[in-house]
Design an enzyme around this catalytic site. Structure first.
Site, PDB file in Angstrom:
ATOM      1  N   PRO A   2       0.843  -1.201   0.000  1.00 55.81           N
ATOM      2  CA  PRO A   2       0.000   0.000   0.000  1.00 55.81           C
ATOM      3  C   PRO A   2       0.879   1.252   0.000  1.00 55.81           C
ATOM      4  CG  PRO A   2      -0.778  -1.600   1.608  1.00 55.81           C
ATOM      5  CD  PRO A   2       0.539  -2.101   1.122  1.00 55.81           C
ATOM      6  N   GLU A   3       0.528   2.213  -0.843  1.00 60.21           N
ATOM      7  CA  GLU A   3       1.320   3.438  -0.927  1.00 60.21           C
ATOM      8  C   GLU A   3       0.597   4.569  -0.198  1.00 60.21           C
ATOM      9  OE1 GLU A   3       3.365   4.088  -4.623  1.00 60.21           O
ATOM     10  OE2 GLU A   3       3.238   1.980  -5.190  1.00 60.21           O
ATOM     11  N   LYS A  52       3.432   6.255   4.749  1.00 62.64           N
ATOM     12  CA  LYS A  52       2.814   4.939   4.780  1.00 62.64           C
ATOM     13  C   LYS A  52       2.411   4.516   6.189  1.00 62.64           C
ATOM     14  CE  LYS A  52       5.452   3.368   0.745  1.00 62.64           C
ATOM     15  NZ  LYS A  52       6.369   2.328   0.221  1.00 62.64           N
ATOM     16  N   ASN A 228       6.410   1.392  -5.147  1.00 62.02           N
ATOM     17  CA  ASN A 228       6.860   0.901  -6.444  1.00 62.02           C
ATOM     18  C   ASN A 228       6.119   1.527  -7.624  1.00 62.02           C
ATOM     19  OD1 ASN A 228       9.082  -0.727  -6.569  1.00 62.02           O
ATOM     20  ND2 ASN A 228       7.955  -2.544  -7.202  1.00 62.02           N
ATOM     21  N   ARG A 321      13.491  -4.695  -5.318  1.00 61.34           N
ATOM     22  CA  ARG A 321      12.146  -4.285  -5.714  1.00 61.34           C
ATOM     23  C   ARG A 321      12.087  -4.155  -7.224  1.00 61.34           C
ATOM     24  NH1 ARG A 321       9.045  -1.863  -1.902  1.00 61.34           N
ATOM     25  NH2 ARG A 321       7.394  -2.335  -3.391  1.00 61.34           N
TER      26      ARG A 321
END
Length: 331
Positions: A2-3, A52, A228, A321
């Site tokens: 989750p961003e 976050k 990401n 990532r």
């Protein structure tokens, strides 16, 4: 993961449905049993989102800190009052060429803008009981409180609303000083910090670092909330090679990155979706809002042609990532 937009949406849900109410707290999973027993019977007094992380205050200056991490999510059930800003996100927020149209709300199949579950994607959602504020959002649930489903780290229950936390990286109680220390380690958040001051902090850090800009954008001590998806999209929109050392990125480009993040984060919070493409006609915008693959320039498009130049989008690993980028546009 989750961003930042998701965490700010979660905070809005808590502001409207939990803050100001006494809660029953429990840890069905058992991993937060001691903390839940301390929270049980207290009233939530305020909520903050920074990047976050979310901070929920209770009586006697007691704070709950939650970091969803890779797999965490909050599932909401009951009578959920929708934030007016979120409710107005009818497929045209942030699209200047869409204002004045009358499009219905668009909910994507992955539930990214779901009002009943916010965080990591889930195959099953908790039903939302119908109320005047939630007409059309879900089917009525027959059982109250709803049965516990899966590994629930923390359940916060009011007379009308249930919030279940699953899979967080961090779920802990903090004092005000500990909250302040946690926030002090985070980079600027456009929805928390003064935008001009946040821009200066961001620029000053990036411009002195030899670290690749693709890593700096993911460093929560440099800037809060970017994950990401937003990382890949911000770099593409800036035509910036992810491997460029921060100190070599021109000042005006760094400032443009910050200002683009300010804009994209606001759109994400209001729509619930990481919409990063601009100037779409109404049909293209409807498709993009409904399907993730139609709303990004490069993210999750490995091997597909760049939407601008036709070059195949590259997928590589950067610090473990996934990084998506166009080797032609981003030079």
């Amino acid at each position: 993961m989750p961003e930042g937009h998701s965490v700010h949406r979660i905070a809005r849900q808590f502001e409207r449905n939990i803050v100001g109410r006494r809660v029953s707290a429990s840890s069905p999973q058992g991993r937060f049993a001691e903390g839940a027993s301390i929270l049980d019977g207290r009233s939530a007094t305020q909520v903050r989102a920074v990047g976050k992380q979310m901070f929920l205050e209770f009586d006697d200056d007691l704070w709950l800190r939650v970091h969803l991490g890779m797999y965490g999510a909050w599932d909401f059930a009951g009578e959920i009052q929708v934030d007016p800003t979120i409710a107005s996100a009818n497929g045209r927020i942030g699209q200047t060429n869409q204002r004045g149209t009358d499009l219905p709300p668009i909910f994507d199949g992955a539930g990214e803008n779901s009002l009943s579950s916010i965080g990591a994607p889930r195959r099953a959602r908790v039903n939302v009981r119908m109320s005047e504020q939630t007409r059309g959002l879900g089917d009525a649930a027959d059982e109250w409180p709803p049965p516990v489903v899966g590994q629930v780290r923390l359940r916060l229950l009011t007379e009308m609303t249930c919030a279940d936390l699953r899979g967080p990286t961090a779920c802990q109680l903090q004092s005000p000083d500990e909250v302040a220390a946690t926030v002090a380690k985070l980079g600027p958040d456009p929805l928390v910090d003064d935008s001009a001051q946040g821009e200066e902090r961001f620029v000053s850090v990036v411009r002195r670092k030899p670290t690749p800009i693709g890593l700096l954008l993911m460093d929560q001590s440099v800037v809060s909330g970017i994950g990401n998806v937003y990382r890949a999209e911000l770099l593409f929109r800036a035509n910036l090679d992810p491997h460029t050392p921060g100190r070599d990125v021109p000042d005006d480009v760094v400032r443009a990155l910050w200002r683009d993040w300010v804009r994209l984060l606001a759109i994400g919070v209001e729509t619930g979706q990481m919409m990063t493409m601009d100037d779409l006609d109404p049909e293209a915008y409807r498709l993009a809002m409904a399907h993730r693959d139609d709303r990004h320039w490069v993210y999750h498009r490995a091997g597909l042609p760049c939407r601008v130049c036709g070059t195949s989008i590259v997928l590589e690993e950067m610090a473990a990532r996934k990084l998506y980028w166009c080797p032609t546009c981003q030079v």
